[in-house]
Design an enzyme around this catalytic site. Structure first.
Site, mmCIF file in Angstrom:
data_model
loop_
_atom_site.group_PDB
_atom_site.id
_atom_site.type_symbol
_atom_site.label_atom_id
_atom_site.label_comp_id
_atom_site.label_asym_id
_atom_site.label_seq_id
_atom_site.Cartn_x
_atom_site.Cartn_y
_atom_site.Cartn_z
ATOM 1 N N ASP A 257 -0.764 30.648 -4.424
ATOM 2 C CA ASP A 257 -0.923 29.205 -4.570
ATOM 3 C C ASP A 257 -2.154 28.913 -5.434
ATOM 4 O OD1 ASP A 257 1.241 28.824 -2.931
ATOM 5 O OD2 ASP A 257 0.032 28.541 -1.116
ATOM 6 N N TYR A 323 -3.038 39.022 3.346
ATOM 7 C CA TYR A 323 -3.661 37.703 3.284
ATOM 8 C C TYR A 323 -4.820 37.596 4.266
ATOM 9 C CZ TYR A 323 0.737 36.177 1.124
ATOM 10 O OH TYR A 323 1.829 36.024 0.318
ATOM 11 N N TYR A 395 6.159 32.898 3.576
ATOM 12 C CA TYR A 395 5.305 31.718 3.376
ATOM 13 C C TYR A 395 4.250 31.707 4.481
ATOM 14 C CZ TYR A 395 8.884 30.017 0.148
ATOM 15 O OH TYR A 395 9.755 29.874 -0.889
#
Ligand SMILES: [Zn+2]
Ligand SMILES: [Zn+2]
Length: 459
Positions: A257, A323, A395
């Site tokens: 993103d 992440y 996601y």
């Protein structure tokens, strides 16, 4: 009998050695067609005890002189490529329809199969190509050459060329295939898109129509972009310049993103440079230049010269992602409940309906993605850090928030409270089954380095 066939070909009119030899091109590998033709002409003259008459291509009714122009064409190609760095080439030829018709007539008149032996197109490609290779010390490559020279025989007059020994450059079209640099990038600041992002209000023009004509676009302040820069804009100009090319295209192995950082080992990418005149820049120098100019917002590392296959590799290779997320909860969360929720998510396959934020135009669908590993620390009752390793396409923001129930299970759902990612970092992009970096997709060390070594030895 081969001499009978040669005699029949010679009886059709005056033909040059190449045109006489071409119908026998599948015999005696290692000879040129001109050598085959010359030998047959000699053999027929001896067998019939006739005076020997050599024939000039200028007098040949089949090729109309083109078979005497191999050297001149090759020299023009080499001139056209004078400022282009290449190691492999290919030559293509457009043969005039009339000459192709002559080739058929020659064989027909001699009672041979209409396509026996070799076509002039193939002979032209090979003979001109061989000369180009010898003049430039490069190799032919029929698959993916660095440069491709297409010769249009109708673009010059063969008789003039036989006189002058030169071919106009208009008859030669030189195409330079793209070159590729592979690397990994880090994005150390947020709000940097991966690729350049034209302003949605002015479409990238930077201007809008005011009362008195064109004025700077209010939305982007006249830059034409939604953001001041992008990874692409940081990397591309340096690579295009180092390779002396026309333009460049950035190919990323997926993208994070805009508001996420890309840390640690970074994300693989390939920069494709169109019409490069230098295929061998020094990747280490290039890496330094990019990093110096980027002043810390973006970093690249591991730059290497790559083959075209690397583009598909970074775009198609299945990759899992690591992440790190800062999470804020709507209500205080108990340590035990937090740990239990993470334990529940670890190893789980999650159903995710296409998030609202992704693309309003895309038809929604539910995808299954696996959370390989997840852990975290509850810093405050309403604040946590979550680290996870997930399948490509997961996601993460929605895994935390539940996206109004579109993602199931989710951290918010398990804790029965709102949960929101306030900061996201991608900390790793790695191939699911094997690494991105395969040696076969890299080119050997740059020639520049070898030249330097040679120069040093010579001193
Ligand atoms: Zn000929
Ligand atoms: Zn704008």
């Amino acid at each position: 009998m081969i001499t009978d066939n040669a005699r029949a070909l010679l009886s059709t009119g005056t033909i040059c050695d190449s045109c006489l030899g071409r119908p026998f091109a599948d015999r005696s590998f290692g000879l040129t067609n001109a050598e085959r033709g010359g030998a047959l002409r000699t053999t027929v003259a001896l067998a019939d005890d006739e005076d020997f008459e050599p024939t000039d291509p200028a007098d040949c009714w089949v090729c109309e002189g083109y078979c005497g122009t191999f050297d001149a064409i090759a020299e023009t190609i080499v001139d056209e490529l004078a400022d282009v760095d290449f190691a492999t080439y290919q030559v293509g030829t457009r043969v005039p329809p009339l000459v192709e018709e002559n080739e058929r007539l020659l064989r027909e008149d001699a009672g041979l199969e209409p396509d026996v032996g070799e076509s002039m197109k193939r002979e032209m490609n090979r003979e001109v190509g061989r000369r180009v290779g010898a003049l430039t010390d490069t190799d032919v490559d029929f698959d993916r050459p660095d440069v491709l020279a297409v010769v249009d025989l109708q673009g010059f007059d063969p008789f003039e060329t036989l006189e002058s020994g030169t071919v106009t450059s208009h008859a030669v079209d030189v195409q330079i295939n793209p070159a590729f640099v592979y690397g990994r990038y880090r994005k150390l600041e947020r709000d940097i898109p991966q690729t350049e992002w034209p302003c949605r209000e002015c479409g990238g023009s930077g201007v809008q129509l005011g009362d008195d004509g064109e004025v700077d676009c209010e939305y982007c302040g006249g830059s034409g972009y939604m953001y001041d820069t992008s990874v692409e804009q940081v990397v591309r100009p340096h690579v295009v310049e180092a390779m002396d090319g026309d333009e460049g295209t950035f190919h990323g192995a997926g993208r994070e993103d805009v508001d996420a950082r890309m840390l640690e080992e970074g994300r693989p990418f390939v920069l494709e440079v169109k019409r490069p005149h230098n295929r061998d820049p020094d990747p280490a120098t290039l890496e330094r230049e990019i990093n110096d100019a980027a002043e810390g917002a973006v970093e690249v590392e591991g730059l290497r010269l790559a083959t075209y296959e690397m583009v598909e590799r970074v775009k198609e290779h299945d990759a899992s992602k690591h992440y790190r997320a800062d999470v804020v909860f709507g209500e205080p969360v108990e340590e035990a409940a937090f740990d239990a929720a993470l334990a529940e998510l670890e190893g789980t396959t999650v159903d995710q309906y296409t998030p609202e934020r992704v693309d309003h135009r895309r038809a929604g669908l539910t995808r299954e993605r696996t959370v390989y590993e997840i852990d975290g620390d509850l810093h405050e009752p309403t604040e946590a850090e979550v680290r996870l390793h997930g399948e490509g396409g997961l996601y993460v923001k929605e895994l935390i928030s539940s996206d109004n129930g579109r993602t199931e299970p989710s951290l918010a759902g398990l804790l029965e409270t709102d949960a929101k990612v306030t900061a996201l970092d991608v900390t790793g992009v790695e191939g699911e089954h094997e690494p991105f970096e395969l040696e076969e997709y890299f080119r050997s060390e740059p020639r520049a380095d070898r030249d330097d070594e040679l120069a040093e030895t010579a001193d």
